[in-house]
Write an enzyme that holds these catalytic residues in place. Structure first.
Site, PDB file in Angstrom:
ATOM      1  N   THR A   8     -60.129 -54.517 -23.380  1.00  0.00           N
ATOM      2  CA  THR A   8     -59.849 -54.635 -21.948  1.00  0.00           C
ATOM      3  C   THR A   8     -61.012 -54.118 -21.111  1.00  0.00           C
ATOM      4  O   THR A   8     -61.787 -53.270 -21.570  1.00  0.00           O
ATOM      5  CB  THR A   8     -58.583 -53.825 -21.592  1.00  0.00           C
ATOM      6  OG1 THR A   8     -58.412 -53.789 -20.168  1.00  0.00           O
ATOM      7  CG2 THR A   8     -58.674 -52.388 -22.099  1.00  0.00           C
ATOM      8  N   ASP A   9     -61.097 -54.596 -19.879  1.00  0.00           N
ATOM      9  CA  ASP A   9     -62.118 -54.090 -18.952  1.00  0.00           C
ATOM     10  C   ASP A   9     -61.856 -52.635 -18.571  1.00  0.00           C
ATOM     11  O   ASP A   9     -62.751 -51.929 -18.113  1.00  0.00           O
ATOM     12  CB  ASP A   9     -62.191 -54.955 -17.689  1.00  0.00           C
ATOM     13  CG  ASP A   9     -60.860 -55.105 -16.960  1.00  0.00           C
ATOM     14  OD1 ASP A   9     -59.840 -54.596 -17.451  1.00  0.00           O
ATOM     15  OD2 ASP A   9     -60.847 -55.750 -15.889  1.00  0.00           O
ATOM     16  N   GLU A  10     -60.635 -52.161 -18.791  1.00  0.00           N
ATOM     17  CA  GLU A  10     -60.285 -50.801 -18.382  1.00  0.00           C
ATOM     18  C   GLU A  10     -61.021 -49.722 -19.168  1.00  0.00           C
ATOM     19  O   GLU A  10     -61.056 -48.567 -18.741  1.00  0.00           O
ATOM     20  CB  GLU A  10     -58.772 -50.589 -18.506  1.00  0.00           C
ATOM     21  CG  GLU A  10     -57.957 -51.411 -17.522  1.00  0.00           C
ATOM     22  CD  GLU A  10     -56.493 -51.015 -17.515  1.00  0.00           C
ATOM     23  OE1 GLU A  10     -56.205 -49.800 -17.546  1.00  0.00           O
ATOM     24  OE2 GLU A  10     -55.640 -51.914 -17.476  1.00  0.00           O
ATOM     25  N   TYR A  32     -53.627 -45.370 -21.786  1.00  0.00           N
ATOM     26  CA  TYR A  32     -53.698 -46.748 -22.301  1.00  0.00           C
ATOM     27  C   TYR A  32     -55.142 -47.162 -22.544  1.00  0.00           C
ATOM     28  O   TYR A  32     -55.505 -47.620 -23.629  1.00  0.00           O
ATOM     29  CB  TYR A  32     -53.038 -47.719 -21.317  1.00  0.00           C
ATOM     30  CG  TYR A  32     -53.404 -49.162 -21.590  1.00  0.00           C
ATOM     31  CD1 TYR A  32     -52.809 -49.873 -22.632  1.00  0.00           C
ATOM     32  CD2 TYR A  32     -54.364 -49.822 -20.816  1.00  0.00           C
ATOM     33  CE1 TYR A  32     -53.159 -51.187 -22.906  1.00  0.00           C
ATOM     34  CE2 TYR A  32     -54.721 -51.136 -21.080  1.00  0.00           C
ATOM     35  CZ  TYR A  32     -54.117 -51.812 -22.122  1.00  0.00           C
ATOM     36  OH  TYR A  32     -54.474 -53.121 -22.381  1.00  0.00           O
ATOM     37  N   LYS A  36     -57.426 -47.997 -26.019  1.00  0.00           N
ATOM     38  CA  LYS A  36     -58.182 -49.239 -26.245  1.00  0.00           C
ATOM     39  C   LYS A  36     -59.645 -48.922 -26.558  1.00  0.00           C
ATOM     40  O   LYS A  36     -60.256 -49.542 -27.439  1.00  0.00           O
ATOM     41  CB  LYS A  36     -58.089 -50.145 -25.014  1.00  0.00           C
ATOM     42  CG  LYS A  36     -56.697 -50.625 -24.685  1.00  0.00           C
ATOM     43  CD  LYS A  36     -56.156 -51.594 -25.725  1.00  0.00           C
ATOM     44  CE  LYS A  36     -56.682 -52.993 -25.533  1.00  0.00           C
ATOM     45  NZ  LYS A  36     -56.012 -53.972 -26.427  1.00  0.00           N
TER      46      LYS A  36
END
Length: 205
Positions: A8-10, A32, A36
């Protein structure tokens, strides 16, 4: 065989200006995104230590049919259809890059075919909009402009995500759906497929 690890970009955290590249530092803000980022590092370690044939993708916000109702776009469509207030966190100015799910799938397919072992590929549409803009566009299309309700911002809510996806574009991928057309298709799908999402919603939606 090749493993495609969808991240993810997060993992990069947020960015006020510019866009993250694949070799930028990871700075996750939430449990979260930290999980990742940890998974990304495990994959890279297995590539180096055991020769695992794996690649990593980091994509921006997906939208489209079959997305679970708690996500922003389906939640807005479903609540607006029922005449319910639409909760918007904080000021609604948090910015996300929105990519139609079909474009994301095509990017993964190209990376599966052409991506090099151990490489990371950002996937983004380049179409950045605030949460408030997205909600407003949905409500305008449904004629329900007066349903927005601002609520307390959630903890660790990153202000803006933005990715440089030139690396995957060099493999031959491009984003084929503009946000307006993808959103129109998505709204129509949810309005026509109540039997799919109705069993999935509860009082929290």
């Amino acid at each position: 065989a090749k493993l495609v690890h969808v991240s993810t970009d997060e993992v990069y955290g947020d960015i006020e200006k510019g866009s993250f590249k694949e070799d930028d530092m990871l700075k996750p803000s939430s449990p979260y995104s930290a999980s990742k980022a940890s998974a990304d590092l495990f994959v890279l370690a297995y590539v180096r230590t055991y020769g695992l044939n794996a690649v990593i993708t980091r994509c921006t916000n997906n939208y489209g049919m079959y997305q679970f109702p708690e996500k922003l776009i389906p939640k807005t469509i479903i609540r607006a259809k029922q005449g319910m207030k639409i909760p918007v966190y904080g000021t609604g100015k948090n910015v996300r890059d929105w990519i139609y799910v079909k474009d994301h799938c095509e990017a993964i397919n190209i990376i599966l075919e052409k991506g090099n072992r151990g490489e990371i590929y950002n996937i983004s549409s380049g179409d950045e909009r605030s949460n408030l803009e997205v909600v407003t566009e949905i409500l305008d299309s449904l004629g329900k402009e007066d349903l927005i309700e601002f609520v307390e911002d959630r903890p660790g809510h990153d202000i803006r995500y933005s990715l440089d996806s030139s690396k995957v574009r060099e493999l031959g991928w491009k984003c084929r759906h503009k946000f307006e057309e993808g959103l129109k298709e998505t709204i129509e799908w949810y309005l026509k497929n109540e039997e799919w999402w109705k069993p999935l919603i509860d009082e929290k939606i």
